[in-house]
Enzyme design. Sequence first.
Site, PDB file in Angstrom:
ATOM      1  N   HIS A 124     -69.614 -93.679  43.664  1.00  0.00           N
ATOM      2  CA  HIS A 124     -71.005 -94.141  43.620  1.00  0.00           C
ATOM      3  C   HIS A 124     -71.447 -94.561  42.222  1.00  0.00           C
ATOM      4  O   HIS A 124     -72.646 -94.684  41.962  1.00  0.00           O
ATOM      5  CB  HIS A 124     -71.939 -93.054  44.155  1.00  0.00           C
ATOM      6  CG  HIS A 124     -71.728 -92.768  45.605  1.00  0.00           C
ATOM      7  ND1 HIS A 124     -72.075 -91.567  46.198  1.00  0.00           N
ATOM      8  CD2 HIS A 124     -71.187 -93.527  46.599  1.00  0.00           C
ATOM      9  CE1 HIS A 124     -71.771 -91.602  47.484  1.00  0.00           C
ATOM     10  NE2 HIS A 124     -71.221 -92.773  47.744  1.00  0.00           N
ATOM     11  N   CYS A 135     -78.589-110.226  34.666  1.00  0.00           N
ATOM     12  CA  CYS A 135     -77.458-110.893  34.018  1.00  0.00           C
ATOM     13  C   CYS A 135     -76.167-110.088  34.089  1.00  0.00           C
ATOM     14  O   CYS A 135     -75.099-110.599  33.746  1.00  0.00           O
ATOM     15  CB  CYS A 135     -77.786-111.230  32.565  1.00  0.00           C
ATOM     16  SG  CYS A 135     -77.789-109.804  31.433  1.00  0.00           S
ATOM     17  N   CYS A 184     -81.079-110.643  28.275  1.00  0.00           N
ATOM     18  CA  CYS A 184     -81.844-111.670  28.996  1.00  0.00           C
ATOM     19  C   CYS A 184     -83.286-111.286  29.263  1.00  0.00           C
ATOM     20  O   CYS A 184     -84.042-112.088  29.835  1.00  0.00           O
ATOM     21  CB  CYS A 184     -81.150-112.006  30.318  1.00  0.00           C
ATOM     22  SG  CYS A 184     -81.317-110.700  31.579  1.00  0.00           S
ATOM     23  N   SER A 223     -71.585 -82.479  52.069  1.00  0.00           N
ATOM     24  CA  SER A 223     -72.006 -82.335  53.455  1.00  0.00           C
ATOM     25  C   SER A 223     -71.525 -83.494  54.313  1.00  0.00           C
ATOM     26  O   SER A 223     -71.676 -83.468  55.532  1.00  0.00           O
ATOM     27  CB  SER A 223     -73.536 -82.247  53.539  1.00  0.00           C
ATOM     28  OG  SER A 223     -74.124 -83.455  53.067  1.00  0.00           O
TER      29      SER A 223
END
Length: 277
Positions: A124, A135, A184, A223
């Site tokens: 993850h 960007c 950016c 879980s």
Amino acid sequence: MNGSRTPGSADVDRLADLLDGRRSLVLTGAGVSTDSGIPDYRGPDRLVVPTPMTIQQLRSSPEAVQRYWARAHLGWSRMGHAEPNATHHALVQWQRDDRLVGLITQNVDGLHERAGHRDVVDLHGRVDRVVCMDCGDRTPREAVQARHDRLNPGWSAQTVVHGPDGDVQLDDTSDFVVAPCLVCGGRLRPDVVFFGDSVPKPLVEHCFELVARADVLVVMGSSLQVMSGLRFVRRAAALGTPVVIVNRGSTRGDHLADLKLDAGCAETLGALAVPFA
């Protein structure tokens, strides 16, 4: 469930027999990091936290970005300074002893790597990295934390209740000033898979390859409520590979397990150390 974190001796013996002479693929979840002071979403001692923010909310709303960073900036005081615990260190020793084909973690805290584990698959992503949604530029989390400290003097002095994944309970975030991307000017987010997002397909395929190579799949502290982890348990079961689950409380994969231990991860590995040595 009796609430005990320590497995019974019969369960430890069965686990030792299942692991003896076999190389394991380990899949870890939030229950592995609770001993490091990081709360989880679904464990017996979980805190009640707001519904996690989705990637759709983050992409569509400047207010959501502000709300996320206002809370995450405070949450980093615990997440960013957590230390690996006995489970992380025990799994490093498994790797050194050549007992593993790999380790996949659903956690974003980076504690397996900090403990010395090599080639961790961060399913993850990692919360210690920041990516621009516009960007794609990547930045260390500490640099963004420092910028937010300068933009929000005194913000970190608040007392809050910490939740999973570096989140906190905080209602008013309207005064928080969000740092933009230095490349950016775009929107920043941690380099993690948010709710509603998906794990990159090449990474999933790599994990399936690890499942195929494993003699046994060991799930620790998860879980298995989300498909990103459960699918590997299903694949292992379909291949006839033994599945072991160590978790406090029930999981979605219990019916697929050859052995389920309702116990703490550190306690189980500690009890296993002598017969498995």
